[in-house]
Scaffold this motif. Sequence first.
Motif, mmCIF file in Angstrom:
data_model
loop_
_atom_site.group_PDB
_atom_site.id
_atom_site.type_symbol
_atom_site.label_atom_id
_atom_site.label_comp_id
_atom_site.label_asym_id
_atom_site.label_seq_id
_atom_site.Cartn_x
_atom_site.Cartn_y
_atom_site.Cartn_z
ATOM 1 N N LEU A 144 0.841 -1.202 0.000
ATOM 2 C CA LEU A 144 0.000 0.000 0.000
ATOM 3 C C LEU A 144 0.874 1.249 0.000
ATOM 4 N N LEU B 17 2.135 1.765 -3.416
ATOM 5 C CA LEU B 17 1.072 2.305 -4.269
ATOM 6 C C LEU B 17 0.874 3.790 -3.976
ATOM 7 N N TYR B 18 0.955 4.128 -2.713
ATOM 8 C CA TYR B 18 0.838 5.549 -2.353
ATOM 9 C C TYR B 18 2.005 6.350 -2.944
ATOM 10 N N THR C 38 1.498 6.816 -6.691
ATOM 11 C CA THR C 38 0.350 7.607 -7.158
ATOM 12 C C THR C 38 0.141 8.895 -6.360
ATOM 13 N N VAL D 242 -5.093 5.725 -0.714
ATOM 14 C CA VAL D 242 -4.978 4.284 -0.945
ATOM 15 C C VAL D 242 -5.760 3.551 0.149
ATOM 16 N N TRP E 115 -6.212 2.660 5.308
ATOM 17 C CA TRP E 115 -6.269 3.762 4.363
ATOM 18 C C TRP E 115 -5.054 4.632 4.585
ATOM 19 N N SER F 66 -12.979 5.764 -7.929
ATOM 20 C CA SER F 66 -12.023 4.815 -7.358
ATOM 21 C C SER F 66 -11.719 3.705 -8.347
ATOM 22 N N SER G 50 -7.571 -0.266 -3.396
ATOM 23 C CA SER G 50 -8.018 0.780 -4.326
ATOM 24 C C SER G 50 -7.288 2.096 -4.117
ATOM 25 N N VAL G 51 -7.382 2.947 -5.134
ATOM 26 C CA VAL G 51 -7.049 4.364 -4.978
ATOM 27 C C VAL G 51 -8.323 5.151 -5.256
ATOM 28 N N VAL H 118 -2.662 -0.232 -9.405
ATOM 29 C CA VAL H 118 -3.551 -0.869 -8.429
ATOM 30 C C VAL H 118 -3.487 -2.389 -8.561
#
Lengths: 267, 267
Positions: B104, B107-108, B111, B115, B130, B214, B231-232, B248
Amino acid sequence: MDPLDRTGRTDPGALAMTSRSAPDRLLAVLAAFDHTHPALSLTDISRRAGLTLTTAHRLVGALTEWGALERDGSGTYHVGLRLWEVAALAPRGLALRQIALPYLEDLYEATHENVQLAVRDGTEVVYTEWLSGRSAVGVHIRVGARWPLHVTGVGLALLAHGGPELQESYCAGPLASYTAHTLTDPSRLRRVLAEVRRTGVAVSSRQVTDDALSVAAPVRGPGGAVVAAVSVVVPRADAQVPVLAPAVRLAARGISRALGWRPEGRE
Amino acid sequence: MDPLDRTGRTDPGALAMTSRSAPDRLLAVLAAFDHTHPALSLTDISRRAGLTLTTAHRLVGALTEWGALERDGSGTYHVGLRLWEVAALAPRGLALRQIALPYLEDLYEATHENVQLAVRDGTEVVYTEWLSGRSAVGVHIRVGARWPLHVTGVGLALLAHGGPELQESYCAGPLASYTAHTLTDPSRLRRVLAEVRRTGVAVSSRQVTDDALSVAAPVRGPGGAVVAAVSVVVPRADAQVPVLAPAVRLAARGISRALGWRPEGRE
């Protein structure tokens, strides 16, 4: 060594023959689960909680219906999502962690070292958050892990700001030793705590293992009381304390401000 | 609108006059706490749990002694650290989150958007993690928040992989509407779910608010079953679905692998 073995909690089985109240029996079922026993059969639960199989069956049924426990296809029980949702409200658990997380992430970004958040529970430190890169090696701290206060940076920060009464009783008690360098001399520990208060940073080196060093700083709540501590743990050989200390202090102050703390005067 | 009001759980007060078992009464005390009521007086607890003050006093005492509740200086009760420690063992709560967190975070980093990690509980999605930047604005998702499955990306991913039985009963039921764009037509929802299965990605746009979008992907456990979704969430105006989707999917596959899942054949 299993950190939970050092908590001094009574072995659940030892209570088997004692008459207990209804709340105690239900809580004994929850207490049967720990990080070395995250999944239990009904028989395991009854044995570890010191309950008859009939009683365990009834209580586990109530807990499962409510969602505090979940049963998988093989009949094994785990801690359930509903309990986690209630526990997420704990001010010193997830609630604190949600406020702290952006600052912990920044500290991780700035240092790329293991980052921890911890609170004090009596004479122990409990880690409530830990961030590490996917490839991080060496120190493995688990959320929920417990250690005596004097052997970690976060523990020293919490002990140093826990008030004279706590410090005196703690220093008077037996100080557990893990390496040849563990602080087991009360007068030396008192000097270290005074230094932590003076500098605003706690440095703990070779206290639990011979190769780890942690740098910690206290987190303050709205009234100024220390409510948590933040730290980085690094391999001792590479440790640059003068570089790490300002970053750790900054993160701790950021979390303190987010909690409502305001610095007084010219601090 | 308060997500917890949509859970269909019985108002605790409504049970006041019913005779309940000892476990039910104790669990009612825990259930008195929710995210809009994280701190309660003894009187609040007794009222919300539907218990006499005497019974509430006794149960709160037992829970406090055990550490499931904590009492502050002003006599207010909060959820305690000990409950949080037990709840940290929940496989679908913190345990899953600890495995997922590095992915996560990646991913953060990739992007710099909000997240999320979520699991399914019946017909609802529960957010269990989150991440958002300190300055993140717009979408505010809380750990523990619940939404119906059809209105979020993670919910669509979980519903699409929840099996035909769940999908049929879900599509047959009333589909709550939040905006003019919420998917409330069962046959359209079925087509969207088929598309989610085909592409491996769920896109949810303007379902809860008019400005959010999302992109979600399913997380699989060792046996291949979908156990969570990642998800984002981004402002719809800036959303670049073709750019976000691979990131994702990559994060979801990374978490799946870390959970023990292995891709079969040429997937």
